[in-house]
Design a protein around this motif. Structure first.
Motif, PDB file in Angstrom:
ATOM      1  N   VAL A   1      41.293  10.737  15.194  1.00 23.67           N
ATOM      2  CA  VAL A   1      41.376  10.974  16.378  1.00 23.67           C
ATOM      3  C   VAL A   1      42.167  10.049  17.327  1.00 23.67           C
ATOM      4  N   SER A   2      41.936   8.875  17.095  1.00 21.91           N
ATOM      5  CA  SER A   2      42.779   7.697  17.853  1.00 21.91           C
ATOM      6  C   SER A   2      44.135   7.345  17.526  1.00 21.91           C
ATOM      7  N   ALA A   3      44.849   8.456  16.630  1.00 22.31           N
ATOM      8  CA  ALA A   3      46.039   8.054  16.070  1.00 22.31           C
ATOM      9  C   ALA A   3      47.086   8.252  17.278  1.00 22.31           C
ATOM     10  N   SER A   4      48.016   7.285  17.335  1.00 23.47           N
ATOM     11  CA  SER A   4      48.851   6.889  18.271  1.00 23.47           C
ATOM     12  C   SER A   4      49.869   8.131  18.825  1.00 23.47           C
ATOM     13  N   TRP A   5      50.114   9.011  17.586  1.00 26.05           N
ATOM     14  CA  TRP A   5      51.174  10.131  17.782  1.00 26.05           C
ATOM     15  C   TRP A   5      50.633  11.365  18.888  1.00 26.05           C
ATOM     16  N   ARG A   6      49.233  11.164  18.760  1.00 31.19           N
ATOM     17  CA  ARG A   6      48.587  12.092  19.860  1.00 31.19           C
ATOM     18  C   ARG A   6      48.658  11.990  21.136  1.00 31.19           C
TER      19      ARG A   6
ATOM     20  N   LEU B   1      51.479  11.598  22.465  1.00 32.20           N
ATOM     21  CA  LEU B   1      52.741  12.308  22.679  1.00 32.20           C
ATOM     22  C   LEU B   1      52.283  13.883  23.540  1.00 32.20           C
ATOM     23  N   LEU B   2      51.164  14.364  23.122  1.00 31.79           N
ATOM     24  CA  LEU B   2      50.741  15.537  23.602  1.00 31.79           C
ATOM     25  C   LEU B   2      49.705  15.489  24.731  1.00 31.79           C
TER      26      LEU B   2
ATOM     27  N   ILE C   1      42.225  12.119  42.388  1.00 33.33           N
ATOM     28  CA  ILE C   1      41.831  11.210  40.962  1.00 33.33           C
ATOM     29  C   ILE C   1      42.860  11.582  39.937  1.00 33.33           C
ATOM     30  N   VAL C   2      42.780  10.766  38.727  1.00 32.37           N
ATOM     31  CA  VAL C   2      43.666  10.710  37.630  1.00 32.37           C
ATOM     32  C   VAL C   2      43.206  11.523  36.612  1.00 32.37           C
ATOM     33  N   ILE C   3      43.631  12.594  36.162  1.00 29.33           N
ATOM     34  CA  ILE C   3      43.118  13.211  34.907  1.00 29.33           C
ATOM     35  C   ILE C   3      44.113  13.111  33.739  1.00 29.33           C
ATOM     36  N   THR C   4      43.503  13.058  32.423  1.00 28.78           N
ATOM     37  CA  THR C   4      44.354  12.738  31.268  1.00 28.78           C
ATOM     38  C   THR C   4      44.229  14.212  30.548  1.00 28.78           C
ATOM     39  N   VAL C   5      45.385  14.839  30.471  1.00 32.01           N
ATOM     40  CA  VAL C   5      45.172  16.458  29.990  1.00 32.01           C
ATOM     41  C   VAL C   5      45.869  16.228  28.577  1.00 32.01           C
ATOM     42  N   ASP C   6      44.966  16.982  27.501  1.00 29.34           N
ATOM     43  CA  ASP C   6      45.562  17.260  26.166  1.00 29.34           C
ATOM     44  C   ASP C   6      46.116  18.566  26.230  1.00 29.34           C
ATOM     45  N   LEU C   7      47.559  18.559  25.918  1.00 31.00           N
ATOM     46  CA  LEU C   7      48.203  19.993  26.263  1.00 31.00           C
ATOM     47  C   LEU C   7      47.787  21.002  25.134  1.00 31.00           C
ATOM     48  N   THR C   8      47.136  20.417  23.991  1.00 31.26           N
ATOM     49  CA  THR C   8      46.669  21.472  22.912  1.00 31.26           C
ATOM     50  C   THR C   8      45.444  21.630  23.074  1.00 31.26           C
ATOM     51  N   ASP C   9      44.669  21.066  23.924  1.00 30.02           N
ATOM     52  CA  ASP C   9      43.163  21.780  24.032  1.00 30.02           C
ATOM     53  C   ASP C   9      42.775  21.516  25.640  1.00 30.02           C
ATOM     54  N   LEU C  10      42.860  22.622  26.237  1.00 30.72           N
ATOM     55  CA  LEU C  10      42.660  22.444  27.763  1.00 30.72           C
ATOM     56  C   LEU C  10      41.071  22.705  28.098  1.00 30.72           C
TER      57      LEU C  10
ATOM     58  N   HIS D   1      42.664  26.308  23.480  1.00 33.16           N
ATOM     59  CA  HIS D   1      43.758  27.101  23.822  1.00 33.16           C
ATOM     60  C   HIS D   1      44.608  25.915  24.403  1.00 33.16           C
ATOM     61  N   ASP D   2      46.042  26.172  24.309  1.00 30.29           N
ATOM     62  CA  ASP D   2      46.974  25.275  24.823  1.00 30.29           C
ATOM     63  C   ASP D   2      47.447  25.602  26.202  1.00 30.29           C
ATOM     64  N   GLU D   3      48.327  24.707  26.639  1.00 30.11           N
ATOM     65  CA  GLU D   3      49.001  24.865  27.945  1.00 30.11           C
ATOM     66  C   GLU D   3      49.860  26.355  28.208  1.00 30.11           C
ATOM     67  N   ARG D   4      50.476  26.575  27.019  1.00 33.94           N
ATOM     68  CA  ARG D   4      51.291  27.738  26.951  1.00 33.94           C
ATOM     69  C   ARG D   4      50.588  29.034  27.020  1.00 33.94           C
ATOM     70  N   LEU D   5      49.201  28.996  26.319  1.00 35.84           N
ATOM     71  CA  LEU D   5      48.432  30.181  26.276  1.00 35.84           C
ATOM     72  C   LEU D   5      47.768  30.300  27.704  1.00 35.84           C
ATOM     73  N   ARG D   6      47.559  29.339  28.338  1.00 33.95           N
ATOM     74  CA  ARG D   6      46.810  29.146  29.464  1.00 33.95           C
ATOM     75  C   ARG D   6      47.873  30.016  30.664  1.00 33.95           C
ATOM     76  N   LYS D   7      48.979  29.450  30.541  1.00 37.09           N
ATOM     77  CA  LYS D   7      50.008  30.163  31.501  1.00 37.09           C
ATOM     78  C   LYS D   7      50.379  31.608  31.295  1.00 37.09           C
ATOM     79  N   ARG D   8      50.229  32.012  30.034  1.00 36.53           N
ATOM     80  CA  ARG D   8      50.425  33.403  29.698  1.00 36.53           C
ATOM     81  C   ARG D   8      49.525  34.248  30.057  1.00 36.53           C
ATOM     82  N   LEU D   9      48.020  33.633  29.953  1.00 37.83           N
ATOM     83  CA  LEU D   9      46.860  34.724  30.305  1.00 37.83           C
ATOM     84  C   LEU D   9      47.063  34.591  31.931  1.00 37.83           C
TER      85      LEU D   9
END
Length: 221
Positions: free
Chosen positions: A49-54, A56-57, A98-107, A134-142
């Protein structure tokens, strides 16, 4: 070039590359490098879960805290309300960012903190958005489908099942839609050759002049 020809071409290109020595593999071909130094060539991706490549998303952005129409403090992201117990009790943050951190693969959730690094914990999406991944792309489509009147949440039904039905219908309609006939290119209309300009002398030759009518009494005198 057909698909079969393209596949054959790519196969030849890849075979040549894998058999050709490169400086990136210290003068060895990729196949030779894998065969002789496999412990260095193959790397396992960190799936923790704490992998650095995550990271990037994930994105960070500032959003205002709202509280109106009788609703406790909350934020909006992509037309969905987010809050938690801590934010609902933080009336002093209303109107502030406020500052939010968004995981684009799980909203379904976002991480929040006040300016100054004070953590506000995990904010949860309200309504059916919190019940399925759902990710950002699916949220926008819906959101577009809802605005166009093509989609709505049905009470008592599983939101994820409703979304999957929408996606299947869209896929089937796209597959069943016949190719639109191409309109024929507009016909070229050949320009008629313009009439050649006539010299004034030629025009004068073709006209009958009544000298007496033009000069009148001057000729008689």
């Amino acid at each position: 070039m057909t698909i079969e020809q393209m596949e054959e071409y790519l196969e030849v290109v890849m075979c040549n590359y894998n058999a050709h020595p490169t400086s990136a593999h210290y003068g060895k071909s990729p196949l030779q490098f894998l065969r002789e130094e496999s412990e260095f060539a193959l790397r396992r991706i960190d799936a923790s879960v704490s992998a650095s490549w995550r990271n990037l998303l994930k994105i960070e952005l500032s959003v205002p805290v709202r509280a109106r129409d009788g609703h406790p403090p909350h934020i909006h992201y992509l037309k969905v309300e987010y809050t938690n117990d801590l934010l609902r009790a933080a009336d002093m943050l209303v109107g502030k960012d406020i500052v939010i951190t968004v995981d684009l693969t799980d909203l379904r959730t976002v991480e929040a903190q006040a300016f100054g690094g004070i953590p506000l914990g995990t904010l949860f999406a309200r309504g059916p958005w919190a019940t399925f991944v759902h990710d950002e792309r699916l949220r926008k489509r819906l959101n577009r489908e809802i605005e166009d009147g093509n989609f709505h949440w049905e009470e008592g039904k599983d939101p994820e099942q409703i979304v999957n039905q929408l996606l299947r219908r869209a896929k089937h309609s796209a597959a069943a839609e016949p190719d639109r006939p191409k309109s024929p290119p507009p016909k070229r209309t050949e320009a008629k050759p313009s009439r050649a300009p006539r010299l004034i002398a030629d025009v004068a030759k073709s006209m009958d002049f009544d000298i007496e009518a033009i000069l009148g009494a001057k000729l008689k005198g």
